[in-house]
Design a protein around this motif. Sequence first.
Motif, PDB file in Angstrom:
ATOM      1  N   TRP A  72       0.682  -1.151   0.042  1.00  0.00           N
ATOM      2  CA  TRP A  72      -0.016  -0.041  -0.093  1.00  0.00           C
ATOM      3  C   TRP A  72       0.766   1.137  -0.159  1.00  0.00           C
ATOM      4  O   TRP A  72       0.599   2.156  -0.812  1.00  0.00           O
ATOM      5  N   TRP A  73       1.840   1.190   0.978  1.00  0.00           N
ATOM      6  CA  TRP A  73       2.640   2.667   0.973  1.00  0.00           C
ATOM      7  C   TRP A  73       3.594   2.614  -0.196  1.00  0.00           C
ATOM      8  O   TRP A  73       3.711   3.653  -0.832  1.00  0.00           O
ATOM      9  N   SER A  74       4.179   1.533  -0.605  1.00  0.00           N
ATOM     10  CA  SER A  74       5.218   1.515  -1.555  1.00  0.00           C
ATOM     11  C   SER A  74       4.557   1.552  -3.063  1.00  0.00           C
ATOM     12  O   SER A  74       5.234   2.279  -3.858  1.00  0.00           O
ATOM     13  N   LEU A  75       3.340   0.996  -3.382  1.00  0.00           N
ATOM     14  CA  LEU A  75       2.713   0.881  -4.522  1.00  0.00           C
ATOM     15  C   LEU A  75       1.700   2.192  -4.810  1.00  0.00           C
ATOM     16  O   LEU A  75       1.375   2.662  -5.834  1.00  0.00           O
ATOM     17  N   VAL A  76       1.208   2.707  -3.931  1.00  0.00           N
ATOM     18  CA  VAL A  76       0.169   3.867  -3.871  1.00  0.00           C
ATOM     19  C   VAL A  76       0.873   4.973  -3.275  1.00  0.00           C
ATOM     20  O   VAL A  76       0.820   6.361  -3.836  1.00  0.00           O
ATOM     21  N   VAL A  77       1.062   5.150  -1.833  1.00  0.00           N
ATOM     22  CA  VAL A  77       1.411   6.245  -1.211  1.00  0.00           C
ATOM     23  C   VAL A  77       2.530   7.120  -1.848  1.00  0.00           C
ATOM     24  O   VAL A  77       2.653   8.172  -2.136  1.00  0.00           O
ATOM     25  N   VAL A  78       3.804   6.340  -1.988  1.00  0.00           N
ATOM     26  CA  VAL A  78       5.078   6.767  -2.442  1.00  0.00           C
ATOM     27  C   VAL A  78       5.099   7.263  -3.808  1.00  0.00           C
ATOM     28  O   VAL A  78       5.571   8.242  -4.034  1.00  0.00           O
ATOM     29  N   PRO A  79       4.299   6.460  -4.737  1.00  0.00           N
ATOM     30  CA  PRO A  79       4.349   7.031  -6.461  1.00  0.00           C
ATOM     31  C   PRO A  79       3.554   8.460  -6.085  1.00  0.00           C
ATOM     32  O   PRO A  79       3.929   9.419  -6.822  1.00  0.00           O
ATOM     33  N   LEU A  80       2.461   8.549  -5.606  1.00  0.00           N
ATOM     34  CA  LEU A  80       1.505   9.715  -5.336  1.00  0.00           C
ATOM     35  C   LEU A  80       2.613  11.125  -4.972  1.00  0.00           C
ATOM     36  O   LEU A  80       2.457  12.002  -5.416  1.00  0.00           O
ATOM     37  N   ALA A  81       3.176  10.546  -3.797  1.00  0.00           N
ATOM     38  CA  ALA A  81       4.247  11.751  -3.070  1.00  0.00           C
ATOM     39  C   ALA A  81       5.269  11.947  -4.134  1.00  0.00           C
ATOM     40  O   ALA A  81       5.702  13.308  -4.220  1.00  0.00           O
ATOM     41  N   LEU A  82       5.628  10.962  -4.932  1.00  0.00           N
ATOM     42  CA  LEU A  82       6.883  11.465  -5.897  1.00  0.00           C
ATOM     43  C   LEU A  82       6.292  12.083  -7.106  1.00  0.00           C
ATOM     44  O   LEU A  82       6.825  13.193  -7.533  1.00  0.00           O
ATOM     45  N   ILE A  83       5.115  11.709  -7.564  1.00  0.00           N
ATOM     46  CA  ILE A  83       4.552  12.444  -8.483  1.00  0.00           C
ATOM     47  C   ILE A  83       4.324  14.129  -8.009  1.00  0.00           C
ATOM     48  O   ILE A  83       4.560  14.909  -9.043  1.00  0.00           O
ATOM     49  N   GLY A  84       3.737  14.100  -6.990  1.00  0.00           N
ATOM     50  CA  GLY A  84       3.554  15.505  -6.392  1.00  0.00           C
ATOM     51  C   GLY A  84       4.832  16.325  -6.616  1.00  0.00           C
ATOM     52  O   GLY A  84       4.768  17.414  -6.922  1.00  0.00           O
ATOM     53  N   THR A  85       5.921  15.724  -6.030  1.00  0.00           N
ATOM     54  CA  THR A  85       7.148  16.598  -6.005  1.00  0.00           C
ATOM     55  C   THR A  85       7.516  16.768  -7.338  1.00  0.00           C
ATOM     56  O   THR A  85       8.439  17.900  -7.348  1.00  0.00           O
ATOM     57  N   GLY A  86       7.558  15.613  -8.212  1.00  0.00           N
ATOM     58  CA  GLY A  86       7.972  15.979  -9.629  1.00  0.00           C
ATOM     59  C   GLY A  86       7.163  17.170 -10.239  1.00  0.00           C
ATOM     60  O   GLY A  86       7.777  18.078 -10.820  1.00  0.00           O
ATOM     61  N   LEU A  87       5.909  17.232 -10.085  1.00  0.00           N
ATOM     62  CA  LEU A  87       4.945  18.180 -10.759  1.00  0.00           C
ATOM     63  C   LEU A  87       5.217  19.766 -10.147  1.00  0.00           C
ATOM     64  O   LEU A  87       5.287  20.597 -10.603  1.00  0.00           O
ATOM     65  N   GLU A  88       5.316  19.442  -8.804  1.00  0.00           N
ATOM     66  CA  GLU A  88       5.674  20.780  -8.104  1.00  0.00           C
ATOM     67  C   GLU A  88       7.347  21.144  -8.338  1.00  0.00           C
ATOM     68  O   GLU A  88       7.270  22.525  -8.366  1.00  0.00           O
ATOM     69  N   ALA A  89       8.184  20.512  -8.620  1.00  0.00           N
ATOM     70  CA  ALA A  89       9.443  21.067  -9.375  1.00  0.00           C
ATOM     71  C   ALA A  89       9.409  21.714 -10.535  1.00  0.00           C
ATOM     72  O   ALA A  89      10.032  22.653 -10.970  1.00  0.00           O
ATOM     73  N   LEU A  90       8.265  21.233 -11.523  1.00  0.00           N
ATOM     74  CA  LEU A  90       8.122  21.765 -12.686  1.00  0.00           C
ATOM     75  C   LEU A  90       7.475  23.236 -12.675  1.00  0.00           C
ATOM     76  O   LEU A  90       7.761  24.012 -13.315  1.00  0.00           O
ATOM     77  N   ASP A  91       6.200  23.335 -12.140  1.00  0.00           N
ATOM     78  CA  ASP A  91       5.356  24.155 -11.755  1.00  0.00           C
ATOM     79  C   ASP A  91       4.798  24.291 -10.334  1.00  0.00           C
ATOM     80  O   ASP A  91       4.223  23.459  -9.757  1.00  0.00           O
ATOM     81  N   ALA A  92       4.913  25.376  -9.417  1.00  0.00           N
ATOM     82  CA  ALA A  92       4.550  25.869  -8.266  1.00  0.00           C
ATOM     83  C   ALA A  92       2.921  25.542  -8.212  1.00  0.00           C
ATOM     84  O   ALA A  92       2.284  26.064  -8.875  1.00  0.00           O
ATOM     85  N   GLY A  93       2.422  24.742  -7.264  1.00  0.00           N
ATOM     86  CA  GLY A  93       1.172  24.455  -7.030  1.00  0.00           C
ATOM     87  C   GLY A  93       0.714  23.035  -7.962  1.00  0.00           C
ATOM     88  O   GLY A  93      -0.437  22.793  -7.560  1.00  0.00           O
ATOM     89  N   ALA A  94       1.388  22.624  -8.887  1.00  0.00           N
ATOM     90  CA  ALA A  94       0.930  21.649  -9.727  1.00  0.00           C
ATOM     91  C   ALA A  94       0.739  20.403  -8.854  1.00  0.00           C
ATOM     92  O   ALA A  94       0.155  19.368  -9.585  1.00  0.00           O
ATOM     93  N   GLY A  95       1.742  20.149  -7.914  1.00  0.00           N
ATOM     94  CA  GLY A  95       1.779  18.608  -7.230  1.00  0.00           C
ATOM     95  C   GLY A  95       0.816  18.744  -6.037  1.00  0.00           C
ATOM     96  O   GLY A  95       0.786  17.548  -5.351  1.00  0.00           O
ATOM     97  N   GLU A  96       0.209  19.696  -5.557  1.00  0.00           N
ATOM     98  CA  GLU A  96      -0.630  19.708  -4.233  1.00  0.00           C
ATOM     99  C   GLU A  96      -1.754  18.721  -4.358  1.00  0.00           C
ATOM    100  O   GLU A  96      -1.838  18.073  -3.395  1.00  0.00           O
ATOM    101  N   TRP A  97      -2.237  18.350  -5.382  1.00  0.00           N
ATOM    102  CA  TRP A  97      -3.371  17.236  -5.366  1.00  0.00           C
ATOM    103  C   TRP A  97      -2.906  16.101  -5.428  1.00  0.00           C
ATOM    104  O   TRP A  97      -3.544  15.150  -4.340  1.00  0.00           O
ATOM    105  N   ALA A  98      -1.570  15.714  -5.808  1.00  0.00           N
ATOM    106  CA  ALA A  98      -1.080  14.474  -5.585  1.00  0.00           C
ATOM    107  C   ALA A  98      -0.524  14.099  -4.003  1.00  0.00           C
ATOM    108  O   ALA A  98      -0.708  13.127  -3.442  1.00  0.00           O
ATOM    109  N   TRP A  99      -0.026  15.079  -3.422  1.00  0.00           N
ATOM    110  CA  TRP A  99       0.351  15.046  -2.192  1.00  0.00           C
ATOM    111  C   TRP A  99      -0.997  14.908  -1.305  1.00  0.00           C
ATOM    112  O   TRP A  99      -0.976  14.051  -0.312  1.00  0.00           O
ATOM    113  N   ARG A 100      -1.977  15.710  -1.492  1.00  0.00           N
ATOM    114  CA  ARG A 100      -3.139  15.525  -0.632  1.00  0.00           C
ATOM    115  C   ARG A 100      -3.729  14.208  -0.702  1.00  0.00           C
ATOM    116  O   ARG A 100      -4.141  13.612   0.115  1.00  0.00           O
TER     117      ARG A 100
END
Length: 786
Positions: free
Chosen positions: A431-459
Motif C-alpha cells: 500500500w505505501w510502496s505502490l500507492v502512497v510513495v508514487p503519489l508523493a513522488l508525482i506531486g514532488t515532480g510536478l511541483e518542481a516543474l510548476d509551483a502548485g501543480a503537485g498539491e493534488w497528488a500530495w493531498r
Amino acid sequence: MDCPAGNSDAITRRSPPEAPAPFGLIAAACLLAGALVSLWLPRAWPGWTCALLLSCGLALWCWRSLYRPIGVALAGFGWAGIHAVWALSLQLPADLEKRDWQVEGRIADLPQAEARRTRFKLVVDDEPGQPAPLRGKTLLLSWYDDYRAQAPGPRTALRAGAHWRMTVRLRAPRGLSNPGGFDSERHALVQRIAATGYLRDAKAALEREPPAGLHAWREGMSDRIVQAVPSEHARFVAALALGDTRRLDEGDWETLRATGLTHLIAISGFHVGLVAGFFGLAAGGAWRLFPRWARRLPRPQAMAIGALLGACGYAAVAGFALPTVRTVLMIAVVVLARLWRRPVRVSDALALALIAVLLFDPLSLLMAGFWLSFAGVAWLVWCLPERQVALWRGFLSAQGVATLGLLPLTVVLFGQASLVGPLANLVAIPWWSLVVVPLALIGTGLEALDAGAGEWAWRLAAACFDPSWRAFAWLAQGRFALFWLPEATAVALPLALLGAFWLLLPRGVPGKPLALLLWLPLLWPDRELPAEGGVEMVMLDVGQGLSVLVRTRRHALLYDAGPAVRDGFDAGERVVVPALRALGVARLDRMVISHGDQDHAGGAPAVQRTLPATLVQAPQGSPTPAQRHCQAGESWRWDGVVFRYLHPTAHFPYLRNEASCVLRIETAHGAMLLTGDIGEVIERGLVRRDPAALRAEVVLAAHHGSGGSSDPAFVAATGAKLALVSSGHGNRFGHPRADIVRRWQAHGAEVVDTSRSGAVRIWLDGDGLALRERRHAHRRLWSAVR
C-alpha cells in the motif's frame, strides 16, 4: 613394454583445483570477513601496516591461485583499517578541546529543530582563512536558546545550504556508554564528524550567503508539502517523498517500532529499488512505442540505464543518504552486467554489489542498514524458488523468509521484536510502496516543474496514508505488539542464524524443532542476576547526573533517574529506560529519588511512563512526586538482602543536596552505600551517629566527587574497596576533584568514574566483589578508553 592402446585412459591426472572467481561469492565473503575483523578490533592498526596488508592482499587477489581468498581477506582488512584510521584522524585532538573557534561554512543536510535547540551539520570552508585543524571538516553543532527567552531565538532561521559565520566551542565526538544505548561515537565515525559543539555567541552569528544547493531544495519542497496538505499526516508525505523525518515525534517512532515499519517510513533502499523498477519499466514502454530506438540501443540495456537513472534521481532527492547510495551501487552493478550483455545470477549480482559497497565505504559495515539490506536479499535469494509462482504466494513466502531470517539481526541491533510486524508489513509494503510513495513522488515532480501543480497528488497521498496509519496505531497499542529483549552475548547471534538456516531448509530435513533450541541464547539470555543473598549494582553513564540500578534475585530498585536538561536531553528516556530493557528489567519494585535536583530527578517522569515503579520515595519536601518519604530507620528485606535508610532523619528540613536519601544495602557478603549529594556536614553527622553503619565494600562518592563532600573521617569510616563517581566527560564543575580521588585511593579504595568507564556493573555475593566497566568490556577502535 608399452601399454596397450586400449588402456591409455587408465593413466590419468587430476586437474588442479581452480582458483575462486575474483568477484564471486567466496571473494565477497572473504572481503566482508576481513573488513569486519579490522573494524571490530579494540584499537585501530597503524596506517602503514594497513597499507602494507592492502598491497599484499591486492597482489594475492589478482594472482590466480588458491590463495586468492586469503588475499581478498587481507585486502578487506587493510582497506577498512585505512578508512578507520583516516576517519579517526579527522577528529579534533584532545588538546584543542574547550576552545572558541570562529569558522565559516555551509549547513549540510536538514537542521533538526528541537524544543530548546537546533542541531545541524556545518561543513567548514576549505580555505586558508579558516582554522587549520577544521578546514574542510564536518562539525555537528547545537544552537541553544537563551534559557531566559520566552520564544525560540534566531536559530529557527537556520536553513540547509546556507553559508554562515559563527563562533563555536568544540570537542571530539564523545557519547555515553550504556547497555542498550545509542553508540554516538560509532555514528560519528561513520559520518566522518570531526567534532561536536555549540554556538558561543548567537548574536554574533551571521548568515553570509542564502540557502543554495540540493539540501536547500529539499527543505523548501518539504515546507511546501506541509503548507499544501491540510492533513496531520503531511509529515509522513514529506518523509516518504524527501526523507525528511524531522517532524515525526517520539509517538510516531514508537508506533513504527511496535509495528516493524521503521524501514518504510523514510526513503529506504527498498523504495530506491522500487523507483528504479518503475523507471526501468517506463524506459521499456518507451522503446516499445518507438521500436526504431532499439537499433541504436537494445531495449534491455535501455531499461537498465533507465533504472539506474531513476535510482540516482531518487537518491538525490534523499540527499544521498548512505542507505540510498548503497542501493544505487547495488543497482549499478546489475546495470553494468546488463550493459556488458553477460548473464549474471542474482547471487553473483549480490556478491558484486557487496564488493562494490565495501570498496566504496567499508565503514558502512558499522550501520544496521547494511546488514539488514544484504542479509534480507541473501535470505530471499537462497530460499525463494526460481520457478514462477502466484504473486500472492510469492509475496507471502518472501515476507515469511524475511521475518524469520532477519529476526536475529533485529533483536541484536535493536533489542526488540515486533509480533505484529509481519502482519503490518503485509499491508504497508504494497500500500505505501505502490500507492502512497508514487503519489508523493508525482506531486514532488510536478511541483518542481510548476509551483502548485503537485498539491493534488500530495493531498491524495496523505488521504491514502491516513486509514492505514490509524490501523497501525491501533495495532501498536496491543500488549503483544513489541517485545524488548535483554542484551545477549556475542555467541547468541551466530547460533540464532544457524537455527534460522535450519528452519528454512526444505521440508524433508529432519529435526527442525531442535533448531528452536539454538534461539534460546538470543531470546532468553542469561541476565546475570545475583544469587539468593547477593546483590548487583549498575551505575549508568548518564553524564553529569546519577542513576543506579540495584537488583537482588527477584527485585529491582532504581536510585535516581538521571538528568533532564533544557536542551531536550532526557536521560530517563534516552539512557535509563533502554538500559533497563537491555538488562532485562521488566518492572521496578521501588524508585528512590535522592533529592529533587534535575541531574538526579529529571529523568524520573520518563521512567515512570514506561516502567512505573510500585513505590516511589523521595525526601520530605522534595518537589519530586512520591508516595512515601525516605526516613532514617526505615528498612526492608528482599531475597536475603537488607535495605536501610541512614538519612534524612525525622523532621529534617528539605535542604536539597543535604536532604539526599542515604541508602545502605547489606548482604552476608558485604555492603553497599548510596549517598546522593550529601556534603561534609551530613557525612560527619553520620560518622558521629552510627559509624558502623557506614562500613561498606562499595560506596558512591557523594556529589559526583566534588570538593564539598567525601570528608576524611567519612572516607575512613567506610573502609571502601570501591568508590564510584558518576560524572560527565569534561564537565564544567571539574568533577571528580583530583584531591578527592587521591583521598579515596589513600584509604585503599579503587576509584571508578563513569566518564572514563561508561556504565559500571558490580556484583557482591558469595564469590566476592566483581566489577565490569562497559568501555573496557566493549572496547572498540572508535571508542577507545581515554
